[in-house]
Design an enzyme around this catalytic site. Sequence first.
Site, mmCIF file in Angstrom:
data_model
loop_
_atom_site.group_PDB
_atom_site.id
_atom_site.type_symbol
_atom_site.label_atom_id
_atom_site.label_comp_id
_atom_site.label_asym_id
_atom_site.label_seq_id
_atom_site.Cartn_x
_atom_site.Cartn_y
_atom_site.Cartn_z
ATOM 1 C CD1 TRP A 1 -4.417 3.547 -2.787
ATOM 2 C CD2 TRP A 1 -3.869 5.195 -2.348
ATOM 3 N NE1 TRP A 1 -4.042 2.761 -2.078
ATOM 4 C CE2 TRP A 1 -3.322 4.420 -1.397
ATOM 5 C CE3 TRP A 1 -3.122 6.258 -2.382
ATOM 6 C CZ2 TRP A 1 -3.461 4.252 -0.206
ATOM 7 C CZ3 TRP A 1 -2.494 7.039 -1.470
ATOM 8 C CH2 TRP A 1 -2.575 5.644 0.486
ATOM 9 N N GLY A 2 -2.823 4.752 -7.986
ATOM 10 C CA GLY A 2 -2.896 5.214 -9.797
ATOM 11 C C GLY A 2 -2.079 6.757 -9.436
ATOM 12 C CD1 TRP A 3 -2.167 8.461 -6.032
ATOM 13 C CD2 TRP A 3 -0.636 9.441 -4.905
ATOM 14 N NE1 TRP A 3 -3.063 9.194 -4.413
ATOM 15 C CE2 TRP A 3 -1.867 9.861 -4.128
ATOM 16 C CE3 TRP A 3 0.187 10.204 -4.373
ATOM 17 C CZ2 TRP A 3 -2.114 10.150 -2.903
ATOM 18 C CZ3 TRP A 3 0.390 10.998 -2.804
ATOM 19 C CH2 TRP A 3 -0.822 10.991 -2.493
ATOM 20 C CG ASP B 1 -1.897 0.089 1.103
ATOM 21 O OD1 ASP B 1 -2.644 1.608 -0.296
ATOM 22 O OD2 ASP B 1 -3.528 0.307 1.677
ATOM 23 C CG ASP C 1 -9.529 2.342 -0.753
ATOM 24 O OD1 ASP C 1 -8.610 1.900 -1.528
ATOM 25 O OD2 ASP C 1 -9.332 2.087 0.474
HETATM 26 C C1 GLA Z 1 -5.921 1.391 1.238
HETATM 27 C C2 GLA Z 1 -6.495 0.663 0.665
HETATM 28 C C3 GLA Z 1 -7.827 -0.312 -0.049
HETATM 29 C C4 GLA Z 1 -7.308 -1.210 1.739
HETATM 30 C C5 GLA Z 1 -6.679 -0.470 2.774
HETATM 31 C C6 GLA Z 1 -6.433 -1.107 4.418
HETATM 32 O O1 GLA Z 1 -7.066 2.115 1.696
HETATM 33 O O2 GLA Z 1 -6.209 0.813 -0.937
HETATM 34 O O3 GLA Z 1 -7.572 -0.989 -0.727
HETATM 35 O O4 GLA Z 1 -6.251 -2.174 1.593
HETATM 36 O O5 GLA Z 1 -6.347 0.845 3.202
HETATM 37 O O6 GLA Z 1 -6.207 -0.155 5.185
#
Ligand code: GLA
Length: 374
Positions: free
Chosen positions: A156-158, A121, A178
């Site tokens: 997340w595409g950053w 992450d 998310d």
């Molecule tokens: C981020 C990720 C999610 C999940 C949460 C866990 O938001 O994008 O998919 O893994 O963290 O805290």
Amino acid sequence: MGFNTWNTFGEVFNEKMIMEIADAMADRGFRDAGYKYLVIDDNWNMEYRDPETDKMIPRPKKFPDSNIVPTFNYIHDKGLKVGIYSCAGVRTCACKMSSYDYEFLDANTFAEWGVDYLKHDFCLHPELGDGELLYRRMSLALRHCGRDILFNACNWGWDDVWSWARAIGVDTYRSTGDICDNFTSFKNIFQSQVMKLGSNAPGCFNDMDMMTVGMEGKGSNSALFEGTDGGSFGTEGTYRIQFCVWCMFQSPLIMGCDVRTVSDKYRDLLCNPDLIAINQDLEGRPAFPVSFDNNLVYCKLLADGTFALLFINADENERMLSCITHDIGYTVGSGYKIHMKDLLSGEEMVQGDFPVVTVPGRDCRIFKCKLVKD
Ligand code: GLA
């Protein structure tokens, strides 16, 4: 393909639940349909490292004696693979210990424990740092840990991740924020990726997040976003849309519903072999839009010489949808017609340069197509 704890369980899970999930994946047909990875997401470990070894510590209330290996062995004994979660920042998103600066030690520890997949992450990374470099570090560490561990870069595409992920050894990369369990959320996600699918190819794929198919409002990511989309959750039609798009766009198929209890109806959708075959197509060619109408008709060329066409109706009411097949490369002068087989209903039809199909409100139809002589 696999399952991840986050959508339904959030931070609340334990060894017993993980074992039950492994049982359900094996006993309810998910494993045999191709769902191999059981991924344990955030909140499996403590906020600090072992003072002697510096290793991460599994939470003792979830994994007795802070030993997660018996859980992993159980998963492996079911014919499944183990996924674990860490983060490129100094803490995970749930503020647990993360891998920043300890990438090589953590990769070695995960290998020693028998991990097969790492979701990495992006929370709480140094603001002045270079995000790509943090993923380079974990990638190199995984490639030298002595075990084959699939690397999911959840950034997340950053930082234009699609432009460097393949080069630095990433296998799948999260391309958006998310997902939550409503149509607006997953429609925004896939529409944001349409023009970014060009970098999809064997070895490195765009991950549009864990699917919400079958959650029906249950789970942590539903509750979190309750109120968006008029408070509505996924429906049979919109789950069909989600699954078909994830297959067409070749997103990793990671289930987020509770696989122990999800209804047989959604189990059958998630395990549909014809749709999974599109997702797993060996050539990995990106889908492209073929409509003048909100970009909601997509075509994907398949390795066997056929192609798939997906028609999405985002409106509430039934609609006739069409596309101009010249946009795929078809010509009337070729003397061919297009044979189309609906992969969900089995209906077959022969069409030409302007197929028109009826699609119920907020639903979709997906066809496998081939050119045939009249
Ligand atoms: C981020 C990720 C999610 C999940 C949460 C866990 O938001 O994008 O998919 O893994 O963290 O805290």
